[in-house]
Design an enzyme around this catalytic site. Structure first.
Site, PDB file in Angstrom:
ATOM      1  CE  LYS A 100      -2.994  -2.468   3.189  1.00 44.92           C
ATOM      2  NZ  LYS A 100      -3.404  -2.494   4.621  1.00 44.92           N
ATOM      3  N   GLY A 101       2.110   1.110   0.430  1.00 45.36           N
ATOM      4  CA  GLY A 101       2.961   2.259   0.731  1.00 45.36           C
ATOM      5  C   GLY A 101       3.149   3.270  -0.388  1.00 45.36           C
ATOM      6  CD  GLU A 119       8.414  -0.793  -3.167  1.00 42.75           C
ATOM      7  OE1 GLU A 119       7.653  -0.038  -2.541  1.00 42.75           O
ATOM      8  OE2 GLU A 119       8.698  -1.924  -2.766  1.00 42.75           O
ATOM      9  CG  ASP A 120       6.848   2.340   0.156  1.00 41.91           C
ATOM     10  OD1 ASP A 120       7.641   1.509  -0.359  1.00 41.91           O
ATOM     11  OD2 ASP A 120       6.140   2.053   1.136  1.00 41.91           O
ATOM     12  CG  ASP A 129      15.111  -1.018   4.737  1.00 41.63           C
ATOM     13  OD1 ASP A 129      16.290  -0.726   4.927  1.00 41.63           O
ATOM     14  OD2 ASP A 129      14.377  -1.425   5.656  1.00 41.63           O
ATOM     15  CE  LYS A 163      14.547   3.133   5.937  1.00 36.07           C
ATOM     16  NZ  LYS A 163      14.073   2.212   7.006  1.00 36.07           N
ATOM     17  CG  PHE A 175      10.702   2.663  10.695  1.00 36.30           C
ATOM     18  CD1 PHE A 175      10.917   1.522   9.944  1.00 36.30           C
ATOM     19  CD2 PHE A 175       9.391   3.092  10.914  1.00 36.30           C
ATOM     20  CE1 PHE A 175       9.851   0.814   9.408  1.00 36.30           C
ATOM     21  CE2 PHE A 175       8.322   2.377  10.383  1.00 36.30           C
ATOM     22  CZ  PHE A 175       8.549   1.238   9.634  1.00 36.30           C
ATOM     23  CG  ASP A 193       2.702   0.691   7.297  1.00 36.71           C
ATOM     24  OD1 ASP A 193       3.539   0.587   6.380  1.00 36.71           O
ATOM     25  OD2 ASP A 193       2.338  -0.263   7.993  1.00 36.71           O
ATOM     26  NE  ARG A 221      -0.687   1.600   5.032  1.00 36.57           N
ATOM     27  CZ  ARG A 221       0.384   0.888   4.691  1.00 36.57           C
ATOM     28  NH1 ARG A 221       1.357   1.446   4.006  1.00 36.57           N
ATOM     29  NH2 ARG A 221       0.486  -0.372   5.056  1.00 36.57           N
TER      30      ARG A 221
END
Ligand code: IMP
Ligand code: MG
Length: 172
Positions: free
Chosen positions: A40-41, A96-97, A100, A128, A149, A156, A162
């Site tokens: 969902k990000g 993508e959000d 990582d 990141k 983070f 989220d 969110r």
């Protein structure tokens, strides 16, 4: 209520998103481009990116999950599949959000490539870099961030935050 330190205000995010949309338009012109949004990000970012894209942009969705709380497990599972015929022989931009460890982006790239698109690039709002385990890097990225983070603008912490219009860090 926790205190949140703002990293990127909504205006900065929108400005950077428009720049990326312009770069993408320079790359594709008026060719059909399918933006594949990872739920969902990435949903807010993908929608803003699509709105700012002046070419022939389409949108499709898939959902994978990898994260439990604040730690990446590296075990990715597909929760909502992508419709293969929507990407077959098309130019695809995977949206993508955040990247990582890189496990998720690697998984999604393999998954989409198996559907035989015409081309694939990746685009992540946040990167990141310092946390990377797998050798994947987004072709387009909004901001490189430290090992923090982050939450908000789609991102989220256990489904919370969110809806914040900015990106921030929860102060412990
Ligand atoms: P990776 O597989 O470790 O690269 O993790 C990618 C996914 O983990 C992202 O698509 C996010 O959904 C989630 N994630 C990674 N870092 C953060 C963060 O700082 N905040 C919220 N979600 C994150
Ligand atoms: Mg994600």
């Amino acid at each position: 209520m926790e205190k949140i330190r703002v990293l990127f205000e909504e205006e900065e995010i929108v400005k950077r998103t428009k720049e990326i949309a312009e770069e993408l338009y320079k790359a594709y012109g008026d060719e059909e481009v399918v933006f594949v949004c990872t739920l969902k990000g990435a949903v807010f970012f993908a929608c803003d990116l699509l709105k700012a894209f002046k070419g022939d942009g389409r949108i499709e969705f898939l959902r994978v999950s990898s994260y439990e709380g604040e730690s990446s497990t590296g075990k990715i599972s597909l929760k909502l599949p992508l419709d293969a015929e929507k990407v077959y022989d098309k130019h695809v931009v995977i949206v993508e959000d955040i990247v990582d460890t890189g496990y998720t982006l690697e998984y999604i790239c393999d998954y989409v490539n198996n559907m035989h698109p015409k081309s694939v690039v990746t685009c992540s709002l946040l990167d990141k870099k310092a946390r990377r385990v797998v050798d994947v890097n987004p072709d387009y990225s909004g901001f490189v961030i430290d090992d923090l983070f982050v939450i908000g603008y789609g991102l989220d912490f256990d489904q919370k935050y969110r809806n914040l219009p900015y990106i921030g860090v929860v102060e412990k």
